[in-house]
Design a protein around this motif. Structure first.
Motif, PDB file in Angstrom:
ATOM      1  N   GLU A 236       0.838  -1.212   0.000  1.00  0.00           N
ATOM      2  CA  GLU A 236       0.000   0.000   0.000  1.00  0.00           C
ATOM      3  C   GLU A 236       0.865   1.251   0.000  1.00  0.00           C
ATOM      4  OE1 GLU A 236      -3.470  -0.004   2.681  1.00  0.00           O
ATOM      5  OE2 GLU A 236      -2.996  -2.103   3.055  1.00  0.00           O
ATOM      6  N   PHE A 237       1.998   1.178   0.714  1.00  0.00           N
ATOM      7  CA  PHE A 237       2.956   2.298   0.685  1.00  0.00           C
ATOM      8  C   PHE A 237       3.447   2.499  -0.745  1.00  0.00           C
ATOM      9  CE2 PHE A 237       7.447   3.449   0.388  1.00  0.00           C
ATOM     10  CZ  PHE A 237       7.475   4.674   1.042  1.00  0.00           C
ATOM     11  N   LEU A 238       3.843   1.400  -1.392  1.00  0.00           N
ATOM     12  CA  LEU A 238       4.372   1.493  -2.760  1.00  0.00           C
ATOM     13  C   LEU A 238       3.333   2.111  -3.699  1.00  0.00           C
ATOM     14  CD1 LEU A 238       6.556   0.840  -4.867  1.00  0.00           C
ATOM     15  CD2 LEU A 238       5.553  -1.444  -5.092  1.00  0.00           C
ATOM     16  N   ALA A 239       2.097   1.668  -3.576  1.00  0.00           N
ATOM     17  CA  ALA A 239       1.041   2.197  -4.452  1.00  0.00           C
ATOM     18  C   ALA A 239       0.843   3.692  -4.207  1.00  0.00           C
ATOM     19  CB  ALA A 239      -0.260   1.426  -4.207  1.00  0.00           C
ATOM     20  N   ALA A 240       0.855   4.103  -2.931  1.00  0.00           N
ATOM     21  CA  ALA A 240       0.591   5.520  -2.602  1.00  0.00           C
ATOM     22  C   ALA A 240       1.706   6.423  -3.115  1.00  0.00           C
ATOM     23  CB  ALA A 240       0.411   5.679  -1.099  1.00  0.00           C
ATOM     24  N   VAL A 241       2.967   6.031  -2.869  1.00  0.00           N
ATOM     25  CA  VAL A 241       4.061   6.946  -3.248  1.00  0.00           C
ATOM     26  C   VAL A 241       4.284   6.970  -4.760  1.00  0.00           C
ATOM     27  CG1 VAL A 241       5.247   6.993  -1.016  1.00  0.00           C
ATOM     28  CG2 VAL A 241       5.896   5.262  -2.710  1.00  0.00           C
ATOM     29  N   THR A 242       4.072   5.845  -5.423  1.00  0.00           N
ATOM     30  CA  THR A 242       4.244   5.871  -6.882  1.00  0.00           C
ATOM     31  C   THR A 242       3.093   6.637  -7.537  1.00  0.00           C
ATOM     32  OG1 THR A 242       3.299   3.653  -7.053  1.00  0.00           O
ATOM     33  CG2 THR A 242       5.690   3.806  -7.082  1.00  0.00           C
ATOM     34  N   ALA A 243       1.898   6.538  -6.952  1.00  0.00           N
ATOM     35  CA  ALA A 243       0.778   7.340  -7.478  1.00  0.00           C
ATOM     36  C   ALA A 243       1.089   8.823  -7.345  1.00  0.00           C
ATOM     37  CB  ALA A 243      -0.511   6.992  -6.729  1.00  0.00           C
ATOM     38  N   ALA A 244       1.883   9.182  -6.328  1.00  0.00           N
ATOM     39  CA  ALA A 244       2.254  10.586  -6.123  1.00  0.00           C
ATOM     40  C   ALA A 244       3.488  10.971  -6.955  1.00  0.00           C
ATOM     41  CB  ALA A 244       2.518  10.843  -4.643  1.00  0.00           C
ATOM     42  N   GLY A 245       4.008  10.032  -7.770  1.00  0.00           N
ATOM     43  CA  GLY A 245       5.082  10.390  -8.706  1.00  0.00           C
ATOM     44  C   GLY A 245       6.459   9.858  -8.357  1.00  0.00           C
ATOM     45  N   ALA A 246       6.582   9.100  -7.265  1.00  0.00           N
ATOM     46  CA  ALA A 246       7.912   8.598  -6.883  1.00  0.00           C
ATOM     47  C   ALA A 246       8.372   7.488  -7.839  1.00  0.00           C
ATOM     48  CB  ALA A 246       7.873   8.074  -5.459  1.00  0.00           C
ATOM     49  N   ASP A 247       9.688   7.289  -7.863  1.00  0.00           N
ATOM     50  CA  ASP A 247      10.275   6.277  -8.757  1.00  0.00           C
ATOM     51  C   ASP A 247       9.881   4.866  -8.288  1.00  0.00           C
ATOM     52  OD1 ASP A 247      11.924   4.830 -10.519  1.00  0.00           O
ATOM     53  OD2 ASP A 247      13.572   4.855  -9.061  1.00  0.00           O
ATOM     54  N   PRO A 248       9.184   4.086  -9.128  1.00  0.00           N
ATOM     55  CA  PRO A 248       8.723   2.768  -8.680  1.00  0.00           C
ATOM     56  C   PRO A 248       9.859   1.780  -8.427  1.00  0.00           C
ATOM     57  CG  PRO A 248       8.157   3.153 -11.000  1.00  0.00           C
ATOM     58  CD  PRO A 248       8.697   4.430 -10.465  1.00  0.00           C
ATOM     59  N   VAL A 249      10.982   1.952  -9.110  1.00  0.00           N
ATOM     60  CA  VAL A 249      12.092   1.003  -8.925  1.00  0.00           C
ATOM     61  C   VAL A 249      12.687   1.183  -7.530  1.00  0.00           C
ATOM     62  CG1 VAL A 249      14.292   0.184  -9.847  1.00  0.00           C
ATOM     63  CG2 VAL A 249      12.547   1.067 -11.406  1.00  0.00           C
ATOM     64  N   TYR A 250      13.010   2.434  -7.183  1.00  0.00           N
ATOM     65  CA  TYR A 250      13.566   2.707  -5.846  1.00  0.00           C
ATOM     66  C   TYR A 250      12.536   2.332  -4.778  1.00  0.00           C
ATOM     67  CZ  TYR A 250      16.007   5.184  -2.092  1.00  0.00           C
ATOM     68  OH  TYR A 250      16.666   5.498  -0.921  1.00  0.00           O
ATOM     69  N   MET A 251      11.293   2.741  -4.985  1.00  0.00           N
ATOM     70  CA  MET A 251      10.286   2.560  -3.938  1.00  0.00           C
ATOM     71  C   MET A 251       9.921   1.094  -3.726  1.00  0.00           C
ATOM     72  SD  MET A 251       9.875   5.200  -2.306  1.00  0.00           S
ATOM     73  CE  MET A 251      10.516   6.878  -2.474  1.00  0.00           C
ATOM     74  N   ASP A 252      10.113   0.278  -4.757  1.00  0.00           N
ATOM     75  CA  ASP A 252       9.892  -1.148  -4.541  1.00  0.00           C
ATOM     76  C   ASP A 252      10.955  -1.705  -3.587  1.00  0.00           C
ATOM     77  OD1 ASP A 252       8.240  -3.412  -5.074  1.00  0.00           O
ATOM     78  OD2 ASP A 252       9.941  -4.268  -6.176  1.00  0.00           O
ATOM     79  N   CYS A 253      12.152  -1.123  -3.627  1.00  0.00           N
ATOM     80  CA  CYS A 253      13.202  -1.514  -2.673  1.00  0.00           C
ATOM     81  C   CYS A 253      12.776  -1.141  -1.252  1.00  0.00           C
ATOM     82  CB  CYS A 253      14.522  -0.819  -2.997  1.00  0.00           C
ATOM     83  SG  CYS A 253      15.154  -1.130  -4.644  1.00  0.00           S
ATOM     84  N   VAL A 254      12.144   0.012  -1.108  1.00  0.00           N
ATOM     85  CA  VAL A 254      11.683   0.440   0.227  1.00  0.00           C
ATOM     86  C   VAL A 254      10.580  -0.508   0.710  1.00  0.00           C
ATOM     87  CG1 VAL A 254      10.692   2.338   1.580  1.00  0.00           C
ATOM     88  CG2 VAL A 254      12.307   2.833  -0.283  1.00  0.00           C
ATOM     89  N   ARG A 255       9.691  -0.885  -0.221  1.00  0.00           N
ATOM     90  CA  ARG A 255       8.640  -1.854   0.147  1.00  0.00           C
ATOM     91  C   ARG A 255       9.273  -3.123   0.712  1.00  0.00           C
ATOM     92  NH1 ARG A 255       7.750  -6.285  -1.497  1.00  0.00           N
ATOM     93  NH2 ARG A 255       9.035  -5.992  -3.361  1.00  0.00           N
TER      94      ARG A 255
END
Ligand code: NAP
Length: 300
Positions: A236-255
């Motif tokens: 859910e974090f990944l979906a929220a931040v990528t919807a707000a424009g964050a880089d999905p590759v980096y943010m998947d690492c955070v997930r």
């Protein structure tokens, strides 16, 4: 002899901005000459108004235009702070910054990385380690900063909702280590004023361990309202931040980091260090002090 010039890459960001604030007195007193690197031309005015020179640097531009414009922006610069953003392009951005610094004759570069075990399998932690391996063999004097989670993350809309007094989190009830980004900047400022004694060193930065339940308890005391905490799935974090424009590759690492903290397979996420006290000679910022300082956010 002229004051050594310090160029801050990431000066418009959280840590780089705090570093500018902390070096501005040394700049006015002539101890260092502070230069803010700006990627967006419209960001320059805020620094110019404070008497700080700006230089335009877009580290992504190296792909098309080579290193020459970045080397030119680093002319006469002796010391560099490098913070890159939450983006897989941090790899090419950091490489361009390090290579350009070497070509420009920079003496010392301070890199903002992340705390991780040397053999970490967390993907973006590994990216920071690859950057630092490149830095180590560049011949530049260098120091690496290795923070745990920034306390400032608690101010993000995906983590705190002051309206409903709810902290949202993605790590179950696992304890994690926190550090104030202003303390990271204070350590960086100390190093950049006198880099020789920190050459080749890496410093862990994490001040205090707390669960989100513990953070909610402090907030309840400070604000006089009952703060609850709501556990959500890392996806859910990944979906929220990528919807707000964050880089999905980096943010998947955070997930993945959230999942591993939750399942207990990332014990290094709860590490603490005495770096802030040792380097800055003042106490590190506690979570309580940080939350109190940002009381306005939590009472809005
Ligand atoms: N948050 C955490 O809990 C945490 C924990 C450990 C480590 N870290 C590390 O901390 C770093 C992020 O620090 P931060 O929060 O201070 O970053 P930030 O606030 O996101 O700032 C990033 C800075 O980089 C600049 N930038 C982005 N792309 C650029 C480009 N192509 N050329 C030149 N400059 C560019 C941005 O400029 P613009 O203003 O123009 O975008 C901004 O000034 C990351 O490496 C992360 O891995 C974070």
């Amino acid at each position: 002899m002229s004051a050594p010039s310090v160029l801050v890459l990431g000066a418009t960001g959280r840590t780089g901005g705090a570093l500018v604030d902390q070096l501005v007195d040394a700049h006015r007193e002539g101890e260092v000459t502070l230069i803010a690197a700006v990627r967006r031309p419209e960001a320059a005015a805020a620094f110019t108004e404070r008497g700080i020179e700006t230089r335009h640097v877009d580290l992504d531009s190296a792909e098309r235009h080579g290193l020459a414009p970045i080397v030119a922006a680093l002319r006469d610069v002796r010391r560099v702070f490098l913070a890159s953003g939450y983006d897989v392009r941090m790899l090419s951005q950091a490489k361009a910054a390090i290579d350009a610094a070497r070509l420009a004759g920079v003496d010392h570069l301070v890199h903002l990385g992340v705390h991780a075990e040397p053999d970490t399998t967390v993907v973006h932690y590994g990216w920071h380690q690859l950057v630092e391996a490149h830095l180590a063999r560049s011949g530049l004097g260098h120091t690496n900063l290795h923070p745990t989670a920034f306390m400032q993350n608690l101010l993000m809309p995906v983590m705190s909702d002051p309206e409903s007094a709810v902290l949202t989190h993605y790590i179950g009830d696992a304890p994690t280590s926190w550090v104030d980004a202003d303390d990271i900047a204070a350590v960086a400022a100390t190093i950049l004023r006198s880099p020789e004694e920190h050459d080749g060193r890496s410093y862990g930065l994490g001040t205090e361990v707390a669960t989100i339940k513990g953070v909610a308890a402090i907030l309840t005391e400070l604000t006089g309202r009952t703060w609850r905490h709501a556990a959500r799935e890392p996806g859910e974090f990944l979906a929220a931040v990528t919807a707000a424009g964050a880089d999905p590759v980096y943010m998947d690492c955070v997930r993945n980091v959230f999942e591993r903290i939750r399942d207990g397979s990332l014990p290094e996420a709860a590490a603490t260090f005495d770096t802030v006290e040792r380097i800055t000679k003042r106490p590190a910022t506690s979570l309580r002090t940080f939350l109190d300082r940002h009381r306005e956010h939590f009472t809005a």
